[in-house]
Design a protein around this motif. Structure first.
Motif, PDB file in Angstrom:
ATOM      1  N   LEU A  31      -0.161  -8.616  -9.662  1.00  0.00           N
ATOM      2  CA  LEU A  31      -0.122  -9.211  -8.328  1.00  0.00           C
ATOM      3  C   LEU A  31       1.019  -8.624  -7.506  1.00  0.00           C
ATOM      4  CD1 LEU A  31      -1.135 -11.371  -6.324  1.00  0.00           C
ATOM      5  CD2 LEU A  31       0.479 -12.950  -7.396  1.00  0.00           C
ATOM      6  N   VAL A  32       2.182  -8.492  -8.122  1.00  0.00           N
ATOM      7  CA  VAL A  32       3.339  -7.911  -7.420  1.00  0.00           C
ATOM      8  C   VAL A  32       3.047  -6.461  -7.029  1.00  0.00           C
ATOM      9  CG1 VAL A  32       5.744  -7.203  -7.716  1.00  0.00           C
ATOM     10  CG2 VAL A  32       5.020  -9.467  -8.457  1.00  0.00           C
ATOM     11  N   GLY A  33       2.450  -5.709  -7.932  1.00  0.00           N
ATOM     12  CA  GLY A  33       2.091  -4.323  -7.634  1.00  0.00           C
ATOM     13  C   GLY A  33       1.069  -4.226  -6.511  1.00  0.00           C
ATOM     14  N   ALA A  34       0.069  -5.104  -6.534  1.00  0.00           N
ATOM     15  CA  ALA A  34      -0.950  -5.110  -5.483  1.00  0.00           C
ATOM     16  C   ALA A  34      -0.336  -5.458  -4.132  1.00  0.00           C
ATOM     17  CB  ALA A  34      -2.062  -6.093  -5.835  1.00  0.00           C
ATOM     18  N   LEU A  35       0.574  -6.420  -4.116  1.00  0.00           N
ATOM     19  CA  LEU A  35       1.239  -6.771  -2.858  1.00  0.00           C
ATOM     20  C   LEU A  35       2.100  -5.617  -2.343  1.00  0.00           C
ATOM     21  CD1 LEU A  35       2.284 -10.477  -3.502  1.00  0.00           C
ATOM     22  CD2 LEU A  35       0.552  -9.637  -1.921  1.00  0.00           C
ATOM     23  N   GLY A  36       2.749  -4.903  -3.244  1.00  0.00           N
ATOM     24  CA  GLY A  36       3.537  -3.738  -2.855  1.00  0.00           C
ATOM     25  C   GLY A  36       2.670  -2.633  -2.271  1.00  0.00           C
ATOM     26  N   LEU A  37       1.517  -2.382  -2.901  1.00  0.00           N
ATOM     27  CA  LEU A  37       0.596  -1.375  -2.374  1.00  0.00           C
ATOM     28  C   LEU A  37       0.027  -1.793  -1.021  1.00  0.00           C
ATOM     29  CD1 LEU A  37      -1.344  -0.322  -5.589  1.00  0.00           C
ATOM     30  CD2 LEU A  37       0.279   1.039  -4.265  1.00  0.00           C
ATOM     31  N   LEU A  38      -0.252  -3.074  -0.858  1.00  0.00           N
ATOM     32  CA  LEU A  38      -0.747  -3.570   0.419  1.00  0.00           C
ATOM     33  C   LEU A  38       0.295  -3.401   1.516  1.00  0.00           C
ATOM     34  CD1 LEU A  38      -3.054  -5.111   1.870  1.00  0.00           C
ATOM     35  CD2 LEU A  38      -1.854  -7.203   1.279  1.00  0.00           C
ATOM     36  N   ALA A  39       1.534  -3.722   1.207  1.00  0.00           N
ATOM     37  CA  ALA A  39       2.608  -3.565   2.194  1.00  0.00           C
ATOM     38  C   ALA A  39       2.811  -2.093   2.549  1.00  0.00           C
ATOM     39  CB  ALA A  39       3.905  -4.167   1.655  1.00  0.00           C
ATOM     40  N   ALA A  40       2.784  -1.202   1.548  1.00  0.00           N
ATOM     41  CA  ALA A  40       2.951   0.228   1.810  1.00  0.00           C
ATOM     42  C   ALA A  40       1.796   0.775   2.637  1.00  0.00           C
ATOM     43  CB  ALA A  40       3.062   0.984   0.485  1.00  0.00           C
ATOM     44  N   SER A  41       0.582   0.334   2.344  1.00  0.00           N
ATOM     45  CA  SER A  41      -0.582   0.774   3.120  1.00  0.00           C
ATOM     46  C   SER A  41      -0.479   0.336   4.573  1.00  0.00           C
ATOM     47  CB  SER A  41      -1.871   0.207   2.521  1.00  0.00           C
ATOM     48  OG  SER A  41      -2.027   0.630   1.203  1.00  0.00           O
ATOM     49  N   GLY A  42      -0.084  -0.904   4.777  1.00  0.00           N
ATOM     50  CA  GLY A  42       0.084  -1.399   6.147  1.00  0.00           C
ATOM     51  C   GLY A  42       1.138  -0.619   6.899  1.00  0.00           C
ATOM     52  N   TYR A  43       2.215  -0.277   6.236  1.00  0.00           N
ATOM     53  CA  TYR A  43       3.284   0.501   6.860  1.00  0.00           C
ATOM     54  C   TYR A  43       2.781   1.889   7.240  1.00  0.00           C
ATOM     55  CZ  TYR A  43       7.759   2.794   7.536  1.00  0.00           C
ATOM     56  OH  TYR A  43       8.799   3.498   8.069  1.00  0.00           O
ATOM     57  N   LEU A  44       2.047   2.529   6.339  1.00  0.00           N
ATOM     58  CA  LEU A  44       1.530   3.870   6.619  1.00  0.00           C
ATOM     59  C   LEU A  44       0.475   3.849   7.716  1.00  0.00           C
ATOM     60  CD1 LEU A  44       1.289   5.324   3.013  1.00  0.00           C
ATOM     61  CD2 LEU A  44       2.916   5.942   4.800  1.00  0.00           C
ATOM     62  N   LEU A  45      -0.349   2.817   7.753  1.00  0.00           N
ATOM     63  CA  LEU A  45      -1.371   2.720   8.794  1.00  0.00           C
ATOM     64  C   LEU A  45      -0.763   2.432  10.164  1.00  0.00           C
ATOM     65  CD1 LEU A  45      -4.183   0.765   6.938  1.00  0.00           C
ATOM     66  CD2 LEU A  45      -4.235   3.150   7.673  1.00  0.00           C
ATOM     67  N   ALA A  46       0.310   1.682  10.208  1.00  0.00           N
ATOM     68  CA  ALA A  46       0.941   1.330  11.479  1.00  0.00           C
ATOM     69  C   ALA A  46       1.850   2.439  11.996  1.00  0.00           C
ATOM     70  CB  ALA A  46       1.751   0.051  11.313  1.00  0.00           C
ATOM     71  N   GLY A  47       2.204   3.400  11.159  1.00  0.00           N
ATOM     72  CA  GLY A  47       3.150   4.440  11.527  1.00  0.00           C
ATOM     73  C   GLY A  47       2.763   5.270  12.743  1.00  0.00           C
ATOM     74  N   PRO A  48       1.577   5.873  12.781  1.00  0.00           N
ATOM     75  CA  PRO A  48       1.225   6.708  13.932  1.00  0.00           C
ATOM     76  C   PRO A  48       1.242   5.945  15.261  1.00  0.00           C
ATOM     77  CG  PRO A  48      -0.266   7.135  12.118  1.00  0.00           C
ATOM     78  CD  PRO A  48       0.568   5.951  11.728  1.00  0.00           C
ATOM     79  N   SER A  49       0.733   4.749  15.261  1.00  0.00           N
ATOM     80  CA  SER A  49       0.739   3.938  16.486  1.00  0.00           C
ATOM     81  C   SER A  49       2.166   3.634  16.928  1.00  0.00           C
ATOM     82  CB  SER A  49      -0.030   2.643  16.236  1.00  0.00           C
ATOM     83  OG  SER A  49       0.147   1.752  17.296  1.00  0.00           O
ATOM     84  N   ARG A  50       3.005   3.293  15.984  1.00  0.00           N
ATOM     85  CA  ARG A  50       4.406   2.978  16.284  1.00  0.00           C
ATOM     86  C   ARG A  50       5.124   4.208  16.834  1.00  0.00           C
ATOM     87  NH1 ARG A  50       5.578   1.001  11.610  1.00  0.00           N
ATOM     88  NH2 ARG A  50       6.089   3.014  10.736  1.00  0.00           N
ATOM     89  N   GLU A  51       4.875   5.366  16.250  1.00  0.00           N
ATOM     90  CA  GLU A  51       5.510   6.595  16.721  1.00  0.00           C
ATOM     91  C   GLU A  51       5.060   6.957  18.129  1.00  0.00           C
ATOM     92  OE1 GLU A  51       7.993   8.246  15.341  1.00  0.00           O
ATOM     93  OE2 GLU A  51       8.002   6.709  13.794  1.00  0.00           O
ATOM     94  N   ARG A  52       3.770   6.757  18.445  1.00  0.00           N
ATOM     95  CA  ARG A  52       3.293   7.024  19.804  1.00  0.00           C
ATOM     96  C   ARG A  52       3.963   6.099  20.805  1.00  0.00           C
ATOM     97  NH1 ARG A  52      -1.697   7.421  17.188  1.00  0.00           N
ATOM     98  NH2 ARG A  52      -2.206   5.290  17.791  1.00  0.00           N
ATOM     99  N   ARG A  53       4.116   4.836  20.449  1.00  0.00           N
ATOM    100  CA  ARG A  53       4.751   3.872  21.344  1.00  0.00           C
ATOM    101  C   ARG A  53       6.211   4.223  21.587  1.00  0.00           C
ATOM    102  NH1 ARG A  53       3.240  -0.530  18.845  1.00  0.00           N
ATOM    103  NH2 ARG A  53       5.131  -0.727  17.627  1.00  0.00           N
TER     104      ARG A  53
END
Length: 72
Positions: A31-53
């Motif tokens: 569960l801890v590993g899955a939550l870590g992967l979910l958080a990392a995925s969200g960070y990577l997905l939000a990165g390009p949008s954040r950089e454009r802003r």
């Protein structure tokens, strides 16, 4: 409110971690590993949008301001 988040996290996190470790045993680490992967995925997905802003905001700050013209 921001400064209350850190003391709350230092109390809530060990409590929830101990509860899940007791309830799920070794599955807790999955569960801890899955939550870590979910958080990392969200960070990577939000990165390009954040950089454009951020790039847009930097461009706006670098542009010279137009003078304000008052009606005669």
């Amino acid at each position: 409110m921001f400064y209350l988040a850190f003391p709350a996290a230092s109390f809530v996190t060990p409590t929830l971690g101990g509860f899940s470790l007791q309830k799920w045993g070794d599955g807790h680490w999955l569960l801890v590993g899955a939550l870590g992967l979910l958080a990392a995925s969200g960070y990577l997905l939000a990165g390009p949008s954040r950089e454009r802003r951020v790039a847009t905001l930097r461009r706006r700050l670098a542009e010279p301001a137009e003078p304000v013209r008052h009606a005669p």
